[in-house]
Each structure stands twice: as structure tokens, then as C-alpha cells.
Design an enzyme around this catalytic site. Sequence first.
Site, mmCIF file in Angstrom:
data_model
loop_
_atom_site.group_PDB
_atom_site.id
_atom_site.type_symbol
_atom_site.label_atom_id
_atom_site.label_comp_id
_atom_site.label_asym_id
_atom_site.label_seq_id
_atom_site.Cartn_x
_atom_site.Cartn_y
_atom_site.Cartn_z
ATOM 1 N N ASP A 1 27.882 15.481 61.371
ATOM 2 C CA ASP A 1 27.035 14.838 60.355
ATOM 3 C C ASP A 1 25.657 14.889 60.810
ATOM 4 O O ASP A 1 24.695 14.863 59.934
ATOM 5 C CB ASP A 1 27.166 13.382 60.202
ATOM 6 C CG ASP A 1 26.867 12.450 58.841
ATOM 7 O OD1 ASP A 1 27.422 13.251 57.816
ATOM 8 O OD2 ASP A 1 26.269 11.535 58.931
ATOM 9 N N CYS B 1 27.243 11.879 48.236
ATOM 10 C CA CYS B 1 26.898 11.259 49.759
ATOM 11 C C CYS B 1 26.405 9.990 49.638
ATOM 12 O O CYS B 1 26.837 9.302 50.309
ATOM 13 C CB CYS B 1 26.118 12.272 50.149
ATOM 14 S SG CYS B 1 25.845 11.937 52.217
ATOM 15 N N TYR C 1 28.922 6.943 50.458
ATOM 16 C CA TYR C 1 28.809 5.992 51.834
ATOM 17 C C TYR C 1 28.848 4.692 51.632
ATOM 18 O O TYR C 1 29.303 3.689 52.170
ATOM 19 C CB TYR C 1 27.699 6.563 52.838
ATOM 20 C CG TYR C 1 28.195 7.884 53.741
ATOM 21 C CD1 TYR C 1 28.236 7.451 55.011
ATOM 22 C CD2 TYR C 1 28.605 8.829 53.156
ATOM 23 C CE1 TYR C 1 28.750 8.425 55.889
ATOM 24 C CE2 TYR C 1 29.479 10.007 54.113
ATOM 25 C CZ TYR C 1 29.343 9.614 55.657
ATOM 26 O OH TYR C 1 29.699 10.578 56.338
ATOM 27 N N TYR D 1 25.290 1.525 56.484
ATOM 28 C CA TYR D 1 25.654 2.026 54.959
ATOM 29 C C TYR D 1 25.793 0.694 54.218
ATOM 30 O O TYR D 1 25.975 1.246 52.892
ATOM 31 C CB TYR D 1 26.538 2.959 55.214
ATOM 32 C CG TYR D 1 26.139 4.319 55.926
ATOM 33 C CD1 TYR D 1 25.266 5.001 55.448
ATOM 34 C CD2 TYR D 1 26.587 4.547 57.134
ATOM 35 C CE1 TYR D 1 24.913 6.391 56.227
ATOM 36 C CE2 TYR D 1 26.357 5.727 58.020
ATOM 37 C CZ TYR D 1 25.524 6.370 57.248
ATOM 38 O OH TYR D 1 24.791 7.554 58.144
ATOM 39 N N GLU E 1 32.977 15.896 50.118
ATOM 40 C CA GLU E 1 32.852 14.723 50.961
ATOM 41 C C GLU E 1 34.155 14.253 51.496
ATOM 42 O O GLU E 1 34.350 13.640 52.674
ATOM 43 C CB GLU E 1 32.280 13.693 50.073
ATOM 44 C CG GLU E 1 30.806 13.505 49.817
ATOM 45 C CD GLU E 1 30.303 12.950 51.260
ATOM 46 O OE1 GLU E 1 30.751 12.002 51.753
ATOM 47 O OE2 GLU E 1 29.241 13.584 51.585
#
Length: 221
Positions: A44, A135, A139, A163, A204
Site C-alpha cells: 500500500d 479507494c 476504505y 480511515y 480494490e
Amino acid sequence: MAFSDQLLAEGHDLWEAQKTHPFVVELAEGTLNPAAFRHWVEQDYRYLLDYARVFAIGGCKAHDEETMTHLLGIAHSILADELELHREFADEYGISRSELEAVTKAPTCVAYTNFLLRTAYEGSLAELAAAIYPCGQGYLDIAAHMAIIADGEHRYTPFIEKYTSDEFRDSVAWMRTFVDRCGETFPGERDAMKEAFETSTRLETAFWGMAYERETWDEMR
């Protein structure tokens, strides 16, 4: 229905599947194998460097000052804040910044970042908006789900807190508005936006599997 809601509704099954992925569930419970989380941190980190580039390219493509400012601001936030969290995680494993930057991208990470960068360089601003949206929204939605099923604090709690933070929520809210604005301003781009959104959502989902299974190029031989 807002266009961003339409995208989420049409991708509902794939979206919900991410919430039940073993990586997501075990991270929320605090039982995830540290080796799998380390692989996610490394991959990541490399992903986010390119994700920031995509926002920067979007800022250069934008025609109005507000959009340009916000896209470039998100690029800076990724580099200054989100990557710092990854460096903190890496410190727990004795991984230096130079080692993080030298990590070889796994096949899924290559596929995802290559798709985003190609969309940024060759696609329209509307396609870019749709490609980056899964994304951010993903998240947020997944971390919010993790917060619900988590049982107390554990080593992965900072992930959930990052997040679900107000700052991250604000960033995602802007991305959502950006998608809606592009869908309204460029109705002829909607099919291309749907395709970009679906591709990013699939990637994802694959990214969680890549981390959980600790995917490497050796498996491709």
C-alpha cells in the site's frame, strides 16, 4: 439518485464482498497474521505513491481553481500524512523508509497502479474521478464496518481510526461530490466513468486478497 450513489448501487455485491474478506474481518478483530499486514503496509505504501501522482495529474487537468487546489491538496495529504502512518506501521517491523520505497510491487499492485496512472494520463477528468473514488469511499466504508465489529483496542486500531477520522471523511465527501459534479457536467462520460469505477472496485477487492495471501511474483512462474 446522485451518480455516486448509482455507482455504489450497481457495484453493491462486489462492494459488500470486501467487508467479509478474511483480511478485513481478521484485521478488525485484531487476529490478522502480522505477516499479511506487513505485506499490506509494503504494497500500500507503493500504491499510495502512485495514488498521489494520480491526484496531482488530475490537478493539472482541472480547469477551475477550486478543483485544481483540492486535487493537489489531497495529493499532498497522501504524501505528508497517510504515508507517515504507513511508516509508523513499518517501524514496528523494522522496515526503513528506504526499504519501503525499494519494495517490489506485487502483480495486483502493478495492475492497480498501472490502471490508475493510465486513466489519469489518457482518460478524461471524469474518468479519473470515478477511478479514484473506490479507494477513498471503500476504505471509509470498510473501516466504519471494522469499527462496528472490532472488540476493543488492538495493534490494528490505528488503521481503523485513520480511515474513520473526520479528516478522512471530509476528503471522501469531496471525492463523492467531485464524482457527482463530473457525472452532471459530462453526461456523455457516464459509461466510461462506470467502467473506471467498476475496474477500480475489482482491483480494490483483489488488493485485500493480495495482502492476505502475501502475493509475490514467484507465484507467476
